[in-house]
Design a protein around this motif. Structure first.
Motif, PDB file in Angstrom:
ATOM      1  N   ARG A  70      56.751  28.105 -54.291  1.00  8.35           N
ATOM      2  CA  ARG A  70      56.175  28.122 -52.942  1.00  8.35           C
ATOM      3  C   ARG A  70      56.302  29.545 -52.395  1.00  8.35           C
ATOM      4  O   ARG A  70      57.090  30.344 -52.929  1.00  8.35           O
ATOM      5  N   PRO A  71      55.535  29.849 -51.370  1.00 13.10           N
ATOM      6  CA  PRO A  71      55.586  31.203 -50.782  1.00 13.10           C
ATOM      7  C   PRO A  71      56.949  31.512 -50.158  1.00 13.10           C
ATOM      8  O   PRO A  71      57.792  30.607 -50.002  1.00 13.10           O
ATOM      9  N   LEU A  72      57.153  32.765 -49.797  1.00 17.04           N
ATOM     10  CA  LEU A  72      58.437  33.183 -49.200  1.00 17.04           C
ATOM     11  C   LEU A  72      58.716  32.455 -47.894  1.00 17.04           C
ATOM     12  O   LEU A  72      59.853  32.073 -47.613  1.00 17.04           O
ATOM     13  N   VAL A  73      57.699  32.307 -47.064  1.00 14.37           N
ATOM     14  CA  VAL A  73      57.912  31.751 -45.714  1.00 14.37           C
ATOM     15  C   VAL A  73      56.980  30.557 -45.444  1.00 14.37           C
ATOM     16  O   VAL A  73      57.416  29.488 -45.041  1.00 14.37           O
ATOM     17  N   ARG A  74      55.683  30.754 -45.713  1.00 13.58           N
ATOM     18  CA  ARG A  74      54.696  29.704 -45.393  1.00 13.58           C
ATOM     19  C   ARG A  74      54.927  28.470 -46.253  1.00 13.58           C
ATOM     20  O   ARG A  74      55.539  28.530 -47.321  1.00 13.58           O
ATOM     21  N   ASP A  75      54.382  27.338 -45.794  1.00 11.57           N
ATOM     22  CA  ASP A  75      54.278  26.173 -46.678  1.00 11.57           C
ATOM     23  C   ASP A  75      53.263  26.508 -47.768  1.00 11.57           C
ATOM     24  O   ASP A  75      52.321  27.269 -47.543  1.00 11.57           O
ATOM     25  N   ASP A 172      50.458  33.776 -49.596  1.00 13.71           N
ATOM     26  CA  ASP A 172      51.794  34.292 -49.307  1.00 13.71           C
ATOM     27  C   ASP A 172      51.692  35.687 -48.681  1.00 13.71           C
ATOM     28  O   ASP A 172      51.927  36.703 -49.353  1.00 13.71           O
ATOM     29  N   PRO A 173      51.344  35.776 -47.405  1.00 14.60           N
ATOM     30  CA  PRO A 173      51.170  37.072 -46.736  1.00 14.60           C
ATOM     31  C   PRO A 173      52.482  37.848 -46.601  1.00 14.60           C
ATOM     32  O   PRO A 173      52.475  39.084 -46.630  1.00 14.60           O
ATOM     33  N   HIS A 174      53.596  37.134 -46.515  1.00 21.15           N
ATOM     34  CA  HIS A 174      54.896  37.810 -46.371  1.00 21.15           C
ATOM     35  C   HIS A 174      55.279  38.517 -47.668  1.00 21.15           C
ATOM     36  O   HIS A 174      55.794  39.635 -47.662  1.00 21.15           O
ATOM     37  N   ALA A 175      54.988  37.870 -48.798  1.00 23.58           N
ATOM     38  CA  ALA A 175      55.260  38.515 -50.087  1.00 23.58           C
ATOM     39  C   ALA A 175      54.350  39.728 -50.260  1.00 23.58           C
ATOM     40  O   ALA A 175      54.801  40.809 -50.666  1.00 23.58           O
ATOM     41  N   ALA A 176      53.086  39.570 -49.917  1.00 28.06           N
ATOM     42  CA  ALA A 176      52.150  40.696 -50.045  1.00 28.06           C
ATOM     43  C   ALA A 176      52.609  41.860 -49.164  1.00 28.06           C
ATOM     44  O   ALA A 176      52.661  43.012 -49.614  1.00 28.06           O
ATOM     45  N   GLN A 177      52.994  41.553 -47.916  1.00 25.86           N
ATOM     46  CA  GLN A 177      53.440  42.632 -47.018  1.00 25.86           C
ATOM     47  C   GLN A 177      54.681  43.338 -47.578  1.00 25.86           C
ATOM     48  O   GLN A 177      54.747  44.575 -47.601  1.00 25.86           O
ATOM     49  N   GLU A 178      55.621  42.549 -48.080  1.00 23.34           N
ATOM     50  CA  GLU A 178      56.870  43.136 -48.610  1.00 23.34           C
ATOM     51  C   GLU A 178      56.571  44.042 -49.813  1.00 23.34           C
ATOM     52  O   GLU A 178      57.109  45.146 -49.926  1.00 23.34           O
ATOM     53  N   VAL A 179      55.664  43.608 -50.666  1.00 22.38           N
ATOM     54  CA  VAL A 179      55.322  44.412 -51.857  1.00 22.38           C
ATOM     55  C   VAL A 179      54.607  45.680 -51.434  1.00 22.38           C
ATOM     56  O   VAL A 179      54.931  46.782 -51.885  1.00 22.38           O
ATOM     57  N   TYR A 180      53.657  45.564 -50.500  1.00 26.35           N
ATOM     58  CA  TYR A 180      52.940  46.766 -50.049  1.00 26.35           C
ATOM     59  C   TYR A 180      53.875  47.726 -49.314  1.00 26.35           C
ATOM     60  O   TYR A 180      53.691  48.935 -49.362  1.00 26.35           O
ATOM     61  N   ASP A 260      42.002  55.982 -51.482  1.00 24.54           N
ATOM     62  CA  ASP A 260      43.413  55.697 -51.184  1.00 24.54           C
ATOM     63  C   ASP A 260      43.577  55.505 -49.683  1.00 24.54           C
ATOM     64  O   ASP A 260      42.935  56.201 -48.882  1.00 24.54           O
ATOM     65  N   ALA A 261      44.429  54.582 -49.290  1.00 21.11           N
ATOM     66  CA  ALA A 261      44.679  54.346 -47.864  1.00 21.11           C
ATOM     67  C   ALA A 261      45.995  53.609 -47.693  1.00 21.11           C
ATOM     68  O   ALA A 261      46.511  52.988 -48.627  1.00 21.11           O
ATOM     69  N   PHE A 262      46.485  53.660 -46.455  1.00 18.10           N
ATOM     70  CA  PHE A 262      47.644  52.845 -46.080  1.00 18.10           C
ATOM     71  C   PHE A 262      47.159  51.426 -45.791  1.00 18.10           C
ATOM     72  O   PHE A 262      46.140  51.237 -45.103  1.00 18.10           O
ATOM     73  N   VAL A 263      47.851  50.446 -46.359  1.00 20.69           N
ATOM     74  CA  VAL A 263      47.479  49.034 -46.158  1.00 20.69           C
ATOM     75  C   VAL A 263      48.692  48.261 -45.653  1.00 20.69           C
ATOM     76  O   VAL A 263      49.808  48.451 -46.141  1.00 20.69           O
ATOM     77  N   ASP A 264      48.445  47.397 -44.656  1.00 21.93           N
ATOM     78  CA  ASP A 264      49.475  46.476 -44.199  1.00 21.93           C
ATOM     79  C   ASP A 264      48.854  45.078 -44.203  1.00 21.93           C
ATOM     80  O   ASP A 264      47.634  44.932 -44.397  1.00 21.93           O
ATOM     81  N   LEU A 265      49.651  44.079 -43.978  1.00 21.98           N
ATOM     82  CA  LEU A 265      49.174  42.690 -44.012  1.00 21.98           C
ATOM     83  C   LEU A 265      49.423  42.050 -42.652  1.00 21.98           C
ATOM     84  O   LEU A 265      50.490  42.241 -42.051  1.00 21.98           O
TER      85      LEU A 265
END
Ligand code: RIB
Ligand code: CA
Length: 326
Positions: A70-75, A172-180, A260-265
């Protein structure tokens, strides 16, 4: 030609399975391991489907590690409405062996592997939960990878599971944000801007049938369900095959053009899962990603079809041009 070593993190999944057929059979790649995450289907189903592909290719020597359920935070929200309850288009593809998972979890394996090895790249085809968990266990994970390619996100293309979000990063937006934020390695983001240009059409499937009927029949079996989704939601006849493009981009760095660019989630609210691509440097943050924006569909299909149909690339290229396919 020296084979380039990769690990594939995936959620098989119809297009993941096509990507695995392509990567494992490609003469320029050595697939060192598969790690599986919950995504298109629950993780145990995804692992089962990974074995089905390895069995088909007689490559059960490639170890499979199961990871996040399951994702880090979301269901957890699967994509079985798109990939079928079994993750392979409910095409009744059956397991043929008693091959079993490796005992370590995917994140433990990834964290340990990239402590020792610095000659391997990671291609992520699903939600980034395993990668985020491995990064928490080994902060040097990204620095020890040769490259990191992620199928996910979107810059200017509309979402495929919300108005603005792509499924892997929405799941899993929290995992994506943490990785980025913390990988410390430029993320090669192969998002919907380019994958939507990679459409497996009826004509391409017919062409595949004339070249390799058995392979075409397998691809047809697992993609039929996907076509119904694409007609209903994207109003196209055929199906977008996202994940194989991430592999093709890794192999051919001139295939996709971008910047190339800065990316956040976005991790909450109506934009949940959206990749916020700072293309005009409003935030004055160092670029953490390469954003793929253009791709040649024909060049992609030349290599993809040559490999999975085990046919000469020159013949495929010539046919695609004269038949105006791809
Ligand atoms: O949004 C498309 C992505 O989500 C693909 O990787 C597909 O397999 C699903 O995981
Ligand atoms: Ca996937």
């Amino acid at each position: 030609m020296k084979k380039r070593k990769i690990i594939i993190d995936c959620d098989p999944g119809i297009d993941d399975s096509l990507a695995l057929l392509y990567a494992i059979q490609h003469p320029g790649l050595e697939v060192a391991a598969l790690t599986v995450t919950a995504g298109n289907v629950p993780v145990e189903l995804g692992a089962d489907n990974a074995f089905k592909i390895l069995e088909r290719l007689n490559r059960l020597d490639i170890p499979v590690y199961a990871g996040a359920d399951r994702p880090l935070v979301r269901d957890f929200v699967s994509a079985q409405d798109t990939h079928g309850m079994d993750g392979l288009g409910d095409g009744s593809i059956k397991r043929r062996s008693a091959a079993t998972l490796q005992p370590e979890t995917a994140s433990d394996f990834l964290a340990a592997y990239f402590r020792e090895q610095q000659d391997t790249s990671l291609i992520a085809l699903g939600p980034l939960t395993n990668i985020a968990q491995a990064l928490r266990k080994n902060p040097l994970l990204g620095q020890h990878m040769e490259r990191f390619v992620s199928m996910g996100g979107s810059y200017k293309s509309h979402g495929n599971c919300s108005p603005v979000a792509e499924y892997n990063y929405w799941c899993d937006p929290h995992a994506a944000q943490e990785v980025y934020q913390k990988l410390g390695r430029k993320i090669e983001m192969i998002g919907l801007d380019v994958t939507r240009q990679i459409v497996l059409t009826p004509n391409l499937l017919e062409y595949m049938h004339f070249i390799q009927p058995e392979v075409a029949a397998f691809v047809r079996t697992i993609t039929r369900f996907y076509w119904d989704f694409h007609w209903k939601y994207e109003h196209i006849i055929g199906c977008v095959i996202n994940d194989p493009l991430a592999v093709a981009h890794f192999l051919h760095e001139d295939l996709c053009q971008g910047f190339d660019a800065f990316v956040d989630l976005a991790t909450e609210g109506p934009a949940l899962g959206q990749t916020v691509v700072d293309a005009y440097d409003f935030y004055h943050r160092p670029a953490n990603a390469f954003i793929a924006q253009e791709v040649s569909s024909q060049l992609f299909f030349q290599d993809f079809l040559a490999v999975i149909l085990e046919a000469p690339q020159e013949m495929i290229a010539q046919d695609l041009r004269t038949l105006q396919l791809g």
